[in-house]
Write an enzyme that holds these catalytic residues in place. Structure first.
Site, PDB file in Angstrom:
ATOM      1  N   GLY A 112      -1.943  -4.311   1.254  1.00  0.00           N
ATOM      2  CA  GLY A 112      -2.036  -5.502   2.085  1.00  0.00           C
ATOM      3  C   GLY A 112      -1.080  -6.607   1.702  1.00  0.00           C
ATOM      4  O   GLY A 112      -1.034  -7.646   2.380  1.00  0.00           O
ATOM      5  N   HIS A 164       0.214   5.136   7.067  1.00  0.00           N
ATOM      6  CA  HIS A 164       0.442   5.566   5.696  1.00  0.00           C
ATOM      7  C   HIS A 164       0.710   7.064   5.640  1.00  0.00           C
ATOM      8  O   HIS A 164      -0.066   7.848   6.195  1.00  0.00           O
ATOM      9  CB  HIS A 164      -0.768   5.223   4.827  1.00  0.00           C
ATOM     10  CG  HIS A 164      -1.047   3.764   4.744  1.00  0.00           C
ATOM     11  ND1 HIS A 164      -1.915   3.128   5.613  1.00  0.00           N
ATOM     12  CD2 HIS A 164      -0.558   2.811   3.904  1.00  0.00           C
ATOM     13  CE1 HIS A 164      -1.953   1.843   5.308  1.00  0.00           C
ATOM     14  NE2 HIS A 164      -1.142   1.629   4.279  1.00  0.00           N
ATOM     15  N   ASP A 209      -4.514   6.901  10.120  1.00  0.00           N
ATOM     16  CA  ASP A 209      -4.168   5.571  10.637  1.00  0.00           C
ATOM     17  C   ASP A 209      -2.778   5.521  11.251  1.00  0.00           C
ATOM     18  O   ASP A 209      -2.411   4.543  11.902  1.00  0.00           O
ATOM     19  CB  ASP A 209      -4.312   4.511   9.545  1.00  0.00           C
ATOM     20  CG  ASP A 209      -3.389   4.731   8.346  1.00  0.00           C
ATOM     21  OD1 ASP A 209      -2.490   5.586   8.415  1.00  0.00           O
ATOM     22  OD2 ASP A 209      -3.582   4.039   7.327  1.00  0.00           O
ATOM     23  N   SER A 259       0.812  -1.219   0.000  1.00  0.00           N
ATOM     24  CA  SER A 259       0.000   0.000   0.000  1.00  0.00           C
ATOM     25  C   SER A 259       0.843   1.266   0.000  1.00  0.00           C
ATOM     26  O   SER A 259       0.399   2.311  -0.486  1.00  0.00           O
ATOM     27  CB  SER A 259      -0.933   0.003   1.221  1.00  0.00           C
ATOM     28  OG  SER A 259      -0.195  -0.128   2.426  1.00  0.00           O
ATOM     29  N   ASN A 312       3.993  -5.307   5.803  1.00  0.00           N
ATOM     30  CA  ASN A 312       2.854  -6.098   6.270  1.00  0.00           C
ATOM     31  C   ASN A 312       3.293  -7.389   6.947  1.00  0.00           C
ATOM     32  O   ASN A 312       2.604  -7.892   7.849  1.00  0.00           O
ATOM     33  CB  ASN A 312       1.911  -6.405   5.100  1.00  0.00           C
ATOM     34  CG  ASN A 312       1.141  -5.175   4.659  1.00  0.00           C
ATOM     35  OD1 ASN A 312       0.580  -4.460   5.472  1.00  0.00           O
ATOM     36  ND2 ASN A 312       1.142  -4.911   3.369  1.00  0.00           N
TER      37      ASN A 312
END
Length: 207
Positions: free
Chosen positions: A61, A178, A175, A24, A89
């Protein structure tokens, strides 16, 4: 007549593209189309006299396992070099660094077999899985870069500067994972010189 014979050859000699392969962070999660890593990198390169195409191959992801599974078929004929940014991830999910390292090694081996230069961009090591996990995660990137003689950036987020998470919060989306458009721009500024080195390797391989 001779000139006409030369024209198709000149037309076929198209410059190779760079493929940004990752998750991502590469895909530009949560951002407008023009704000992500790939479009901002394209703009940065153009500002520095490079019209090299950058192909976005980020999947939100994605882990190193998913990356290895899709890497080979992602390599179209026009790809001449790779920016590899995977592992974040894996760390978030607590995947064994030995598994991540083996997957990254598989990706790098495919690239090496095809003669594709790579810029390997490391994710920062976690701080909450204990010293053994942290050390194994941190060590896999420089070890693989040395093994495959890749270009290497030790920390994807280095362009954001030093500071606590609170200090850097304004550079991230809500979040806290990011980067926002401003943060991506700073990351691109830091990555840019290494990407120029990658392009030089790609061009040398074409000569």
């Amino acid at each position: 007549m001779a000139l006409l014979l030369l024209l198709p050859t000149a037309t076929m000699a198209q410059p190779k593209a760079i493929m940004a392969f990752g998750d991502s962070l590469t895909a530009g999660y949560g951002l407008m189309d023009h704000q992500g890593l790939v479009p901002q990198l394209r703009d940065w390169l153009a500002d520095h006299g490079q019209e090299t195409r950058v192909i976005g191959a980020g999947v939100s992801g994605d882990t190193t396992t998913g990356g290895l599974a899709r890497f080979d078929w992602s390599l179209t004929h026009d790809v001449g070099g790779i920016i590899l940014t995977l592992g974040g991830n894996d760390m978030l999910r607590g995947i064994d660094p030995a598994v991540s390292r083996a997957n990254l090694r598989g990706i790098l081996q495919i690239a090496a077999d095809k003669g594709l230069p790579v810029l390997l961009v490391a994710m920062p090591a976690p701080v909450n899985y204990g010293p053994e996990y942290n050390a194994a995660f941190a060590q896999m990137y420089p070890a693989l870069a040395a093994e495959f003689d890749t270009l290497f950036v030790p920390n994807f987020f280095a362009g954001l500067g030093q500071g606590t998470p609170a200090d850097l919060q304004h550079l991230f989306q809500d979040d806290g994972i990011h980067p926002n458009a401003t943060g991506v721009g700073m990351i691109v500024q830091a990555l840019g010189p290494s990407v120029l080195e990658l392009i030089a390797r790609v061009n040398a391989a074409q000569d």
